[in-house]
Design a protein around this motif. Structure first.
Motif, PDB file in Angstrom:
ATOM      1  N   ASP A 461       0.812  -1.217   0.000  1.00 10.36           N
ATOM      2  CA  ASP A 461       0.000   0.000   0.000  1.00 10.36           C
ATOM      3  C   ASP A 461       0.847   1.268   0.000  1.00 10.36           C
ATOM      4  N   GLN A 462       2.136   1.113   0.288  1.00 11.15           N
ATOM      5  CA  GLN A 462       3.026   2.270   0.230  1.00 11.15           C
ATOM      6  C   GLN A 462       3.197   2.771  -1.203  1.00 11.15           C
ATOM      7  N   GLN A 463       3.000   1.868  -2.168  1.00 11.65           N
ATOM      8  CA  GLN A 463       3.201   2.229  -3.574  1.00 11.65           C
ATOM      9  C   GLN A 463       1.911   2.192  -4.388  1.00 11.65           C
ATOM     10  N   HIS A 464       0.975   1.329  -3.998  1.00 10.13           N
ATOM     11  CA  HIS A 464      -0.213   1.109  -4.818  1.00 10.13           C
ATOM     12  C   HIS A 464      -1.468   1.080  -3.948  1.00 10.13           C
ATOM     13  N   ASP A 465      -2.592   1.202  -4.610  1.00  9.94           N
ATOM     14  CA  ASP A 465      -3.884   1.220  -3.927  1.00  9.94           C
ATOM     15  C   ASP A 465      -4.420  -0.208  -3.805  1.00  9.94           C
ATOM     16  N   VAL A 466      -4.191  -0.839  -2.658  1.00 12.55           N
ATOM     17  CA  VAL A 466      -4.680  -2.203  -2.428  1.00 12.55           C
ATOM     18  C   VAL A 466      -6.142  -2.135  -2.005  1.00 12.55           C
ATOM     19  N   GLU A 467      -6.991  -2.871  -2.712  1.00 13.14           N
ATOM     20  CA  GLU A 467      -8.425  -2.886  -2.406  1.00 13.14           C
ATOM     21  C   GLU A 467      -8.864  -4.183  -1.730  1.00 13.14           C
ATOM     22  N   TRP A 468      -8.255  -5.301  -2.147  1.00  5.60           N
ATOM     23  CA  TRP A 468      -8.739  -6.598  -1.680  1.00  5.60           C
ATOM     24  C   TRP A 468      -7.563  -7.485  -1.263  1.00  5.60           C
ATOM     25  N   PHE A 469      -7.809  -8.322  -0.284  1.00  5.61           N
ATOM     26  CA  PHE A 469      -6.865  -9.389   0.050  1.00  5.61           C
ATOM     27  C   PHE A 469      -7.658 -10.689   0.150  1.00  5.61           C
ATOM     28  N   LEU A 470      -7.302 -11.660  -0.703  1.00  8.38           N
ATOM     29  CA  LEU A 470      -7.981 -12.958  -0.703  1.00  8.38           C
ATOM     30  C   LEU A 470      -7.122 -13.991   0.018  1.00  8.38           C
ATOM     31  N   ILE A 471      -7.757 -14.783   0.849  1.00 12.61           N
ATOM     32  CA  ILE A 471      -7.111 -15.945   1.460  1.00 12.61           C
ATOM     33  C   ILE A 471      -7.810 -17.175   0.886  1.00 12.61           C
ATOM     34  N   ILE A 472      -7.060 -17.997   0.164  1.00 10.85           N
ATOM     35  CA  ILE A 472      -7.640 -19.157  -0.518  1.00 10.85           C
ATOM     36  C   ILE A 472      -7.192 -20.413   0.216  1.00 10.85           C
ATOM     37  N   ALA A 473      -8.155 -21.168   0.727  1.00 14.40           N
ATOM     38  CA  ALA A 473      -7.867 -22.356   1.540  1.00 14.40           C
ATOM     39  C   ALA A 473      -8.965 -23.390   1.307  1.00 14.40           C
ATOM     40  N   PRO A 474      -8.731 -24.639   1.729  1.00 16.57           N
ATOM     41  CA  PRO A 474      -9.786 -25.653   1.562  1.00 16.57           C
ATOM     42  C   PRO A 474     -11.076 -25.277   2.280  1.00 16.57           C
ATOM     43  N   ASP A 475     -10.947 -24.747   3.508  1.00  8.90           N
ATOM     44  CA  ASP A 475     -12.129 -24.345   4.269  1.00  8.90           C
ATOM     45  C   ASP A 475     -11.674 -23.474   5.439  1.00  8.90           C
ATOM     46  N   PHE A 476     -12.647 -22.877   6.131  1.00  7.34           N
ATOM     47  CA  PHE A 476     -12.334 -21.946   7.211  1.00  7.34           C
ATOM     48  C   PHE A 476     -13.171 -22.269   8.447  1.00  7.34           C
ATOM     49  N   THR A 477     -12.624 -21.968   9.614  1.00  4.24           N
ATOM     50  CA  THR A 477     -13.401 -22.082  10.846  1.00  4.24           C
ATOM     51  C   THR A 477     -14.362 -20.898  10.944  1.00  4.24           C
ATOM     52  N   ASP A 478     -15.353 -21.029  11.809  1.00  2.16           N
ATOM     53  CA  ASP A 478     -16.259 -19.897  12.045  1.00  2.16           C
ATOM     54  C   ASP A 478     -15.493 -18.700  12.599  1.00  2.16           C
ATOM     55  N   GLN A 479     -14.481 -18.989  13.418  1.00  2.00           N
ATOM     56  CA  GLN A 479     -13.698 -17.908  14.019  1.00  2.00           C
ATOM     57  C   GLN A 479     -12.925 -17.133  12.958  1.00  2.00           C
ATOM     58  N   ALA A 480     -12.574 -17.796  11.852  1.00  2.00           N
ATOM     59  CA  ALA A 480     -11.810 -17.123  10.800  1.00  2.00           C
ATOM     60  C   ALA A 480     -12.577 -15.925  10.252  1.00  2.00           C
ATOM     61  N   ALA A 481     -13.899 -16.060  10.118  1.00  2.69           N
ATOM     62  CA  ALA A 481     -14.701 -14.943   9.609  1.00  2.69           C
ATOM     63  C   ALA A 481     -14.650 -13.761  10.565  1.00  2.69           C
ATOM     64  N   THR A 482     -14.743 -14.045  11.857  1.00  2.00           N
ATOM     65  CA  THR A 482     -14.651 -12.979  12.864  1.00  2.00           C
ATOM     66  C   THR A 482     -13.279 -12.322  12.830  1.00  2.00           C
ATOM     67  N   ASN A 483     -12.238 -13.161  12.710  1.00  2.00           N
ATOM     68  CA  ASN A 483     -10.875 -12.632  12.666  1.00  2.00           C
ATOM     69  C   ASN A 483     -10.647 -11.791  11.410  1.00  2.00           C
ATOM     70  N   ALA A 484     -11.267 -12.200  10.294  1.00  2.00           N
ATOM     71  CA  ALA A 484     -11.131 -11.436   9.054  1.00  2.00           C
ATOM     72  C   ALA A 484     -11.766 -10.057   9.200  1.00  2.00           C
ATOM     73  N   THR A 485     -12.902  -9.994   9.880  1.00  2.00           N
ATOM     74  CA  THR A 485     -13.570  -8.705  10.106  1.00  2.00           C
ATOM     75  C   THR A 485     -12.699  -7.792  10.969  1.00  2.00           C
ATOM     76  N   GLN A 486     -12.072  -8.362  11.994  1.00  2.00           N
ATOM     77  CA  GLN A 486     -11.172  -7.570  12.839  1.00  2.00           C
ATOM     78  C   GLN A 486     -10.001  -7.026  12.030  1.00  2.00           C
ATOM     79  N   LEU A 487      -9.461  -7.873  11.144  1.00  2.00           N
ATOM     80  CA  LEU A 487      -8.334  -7.446  10.317  1.00  2.00           C
ATOM     81  C   LEU A 487      -8.751  -6.331   9.361  1.00  2.00           C
ATOM     82  N   GLU A 488      -9.961  -6.433   8.819  1.00  2.00           N
ATOM     83  CA  GLU A 488     -10.474  -5.371   7.948  1.00  2.00           C
ATOM     84  C   GLU A 488     -10.491  -4.024   8.667  1.00  2.00           C
ATOM     85  N   MET A 489     -10.902  -4.048   9.911  1.00  2.00           N
ATOM     86  CA  MET A 489     -10.980  -2.806  10.689  1.00  2.00           C
ATOM     87  C   MET A 489      -9.588  -2.214  10.900  1.00  2.00           C
TER      88      MET A 489
END
Length: 546
Positions: A461-489
């Protein structure tokens, strides 16, 4: 393609008639395609309810395969021996193909090449004088200088008696064994229309027509290929049995090269002694494996003979094969089918991206510990785990580039220095970063992972405008969604959790419905939070490209 599907395909009228029923014809020159229309395909109910069961009847199939007098096209292929050679060659080529079908020109070339290869591979020194089949071959051609149908029936009966008395399939006699003996005495194949040592191409084609008249193969047109010749899938088990076919030599060798058990010298030596394998190996296991294939050892007997049951279980578990009762025969069949079908799943002429897409969920799954055989040669790495990690990243990048047409895709993970994600994509001045997480269990997006991702984003982001970050995995825990929201903030960017199965589904949807040479997947489809919803994405695409 199954028999039931054929009614809806694009048939030439004369091939329709030839496939189901026909009167005796003496000359193809006099054929009038307009006369060949009949009710076999015009009456859907009659075809599905009457013709399909009759055509698929095993007794009918075996009778056609073992009737050596050419049916109906008698004036074209007036030699039962020629008809048998063509029948065997055509069916053996088709049985090895994806979907058991092949464009007609390539099929004719392949059968001719197969015949030429046999002629060139066997000479008078290939077999000892004590060989039973050599004597049988010489006796057969000595009488009237040809093999007629009665002689072929006699030879086939001899095969059956011999094979019933044999202890293993490796000792069986097959038509291919007989053809090799005939080649060694200069009598394969019988040449009547060509000065070269193979059947003239038109003779092969007319032999293929006789197979259509037996309803053993079909010839249809499809969107990409006119004159597509194939074996109805209903017939495959019977034809495999008639050919004594288990898997192609290429796939057999791929299986031996892939399975760890065949890296062990003592196992390969045991196989050599058990099955009488000859050929120089010069102390190299690769040569030992090739000699096993060249010797015609049946894959099923090799696996049963030299691989312990516990090792078979490990192979079945490693590849997630369906052999739940863990019986030896069941496991061996599952292993052979896997290595045969995995190679067929994508045509060799198709791009690598199709291989990646086909296996995407497997290579994302951390519980899969062996590289799928069709991907073995795509990555050079020291061990299977490293290969799979690289394949997951490569597959993701290739799908973004080749299917989603995102030419601004760069892979960063392998060999990169510094703080970087696995890949990045630029579209209209906005950037997407992604990271692959190959896991055995669901990914939870713990604090360490969140910290790394924040560093990735901050650095870019120091050089470019980052809009999205994708994490690609076989599956996610329910907690992962909560953690992703915290990271977004924390970072002020959209963090999307993308399941491997959903990524594959999106790729298939885009390719089938929206792909165009001048069209990119809009990255805006990844706006949002938490787990990526492929159904919502489908609706967005439908709206945008309506």
């Amino acid at each position: 393609m199954e028999l039931r599907d054929l009614i809806d395909k694009d048939w030439n009228s004369y091939e329709r008639k030839r496939f189901i029923k026909d009167d005796t014809k003496t000359k193809t020159d006099a054929f009038d395609p307009a006369e060949f229309k009949h009710d076999g395909f015009d009456d859907r109910e009659a075809y599905l309810e009457t013709y399909v069961p009759a055509l698929a009847e095993e007794e009918r199939l075996r009778a056609e395969l073992n009737d050596f007098t050419p049916p109906r096209l008698s004036a074209i292929n007036d030699s039962p021996y020629q008809a048998l050679v063509i029948r065997f060659g055509v069916l053996r080529q088709l049985i090895q193909q994806p979907d058991y079908s092949m464009p007609k020109p390539q099929l004719l070339d392949a059968v001719q090449a197969w015949q030429r290869d046999i002629v060139e591979s066997f000479d008078e020194d290939a077999f000892p004088e004590t060989d039973d089949l050599i004597h049988l071959a010489k006796a057969g051609v000595d009488y009237n200088n040809d093999l007629d149908d009665s002689e072929l029936h006699m030879i086939y009966s001899y095969f059956e008696l011999h094979n019933r008395a044999a202890d293993s399939k490796h000792e069986y006699y097959t038509w291919l064994d007989f053809f090799k003996r005939l080649a060694s005495i200069g009598r394969f194949p019988k040449v009547s229309r060509s000065d070269s040592p193979e059947h003239a191409r038109d003779t092969i084609e007319k032999g293929m027509w006789s197979l259509q008249e037996q309803a053993l193969v079909y010839e249809v047109n499809d969107d990409s290929q006119s004159e597509l010749v194939g074996i109805p899938e209903d017939y495959i088990p019977v034809i495999q049995d008639w050919l004594y076919y288990e898997m192609s030599d290429d796939n057999y060798l791929q299986m031996l090269d892939t399975l760890d058990v065949f890296d062990r010298q003592e196992v390969l030596i045991q196989a050599r002694e058990m099955f009488g394998v000859t050929g120089k190996n010069y102390g190299k296991n690769q040569n030992r494996r090739e000699n096993i294939v060249d010797a015609g050892v049946f894959p099923s007997e090799l696996l049963k003979g030299v691989v312990e049951k516990e090792e078979l279980k490990q192979i079945v578990d490693r590849y997630g094969l369906d052999a739940h009762k863990r019986r030896t025969d069941e496991m061996v069949t599952a292993i052979i089918e896997y290595f045969e079908q995995s190679q067929k799943s994508v045509d060799d002429s198709e791009p690598e991206v199709d291989l990646y897409l086909e296996a995407f969920e497997d290579i994302a799954d951390g519980s899969v510990t062996q590289v799928p055989p069709q991907l073995q040669d795509l990555v050079d790495a020291d061990n299977a785990e490293e290969k799979l990690d690289i394949l997951f990243e490569d597959a993701t990048g290739e799908i973004f580039r080749e299917i989603f047409n995102l030419q601004g895709t760069n892979q960063l993970g392998q060999g990169a220095s510094g703080v970087v994600a696995d890949g990045e994509i630029e579209q209209d001045g906005k950037w997407l970063l992604w990271d692959n997480k190959r896991r055995r269990q669901q990914f939870r997006l713990g604090s360490d992972a969140r910290s790394k991702i924040k560093n990735y984003i901050d650095t870019k982001d120091q050089q470019h405008d980052v809009e999205w970050f994708l994490i690609i995995a076989p599956d996610f825990t329910d907690q992962a969604a909560t953690n992703a929201t915290q990271l977004e903030m924390q970072v002020g960017k959209d963090i999307r959790l993308v399941r491997a199965a959903d990524f594959k589904q999106l790729a298939e949807l885009w390719r089938d419905e929206y792909a165009d040479e001048d069209r990119e997947l809009p990255l805006s489809i990844f706006y949002g939070s938490e787990v990526f919803d492929v159904d919502a994405a489908t609706a967005l695409l439908k709206t945008e490209f309506a």
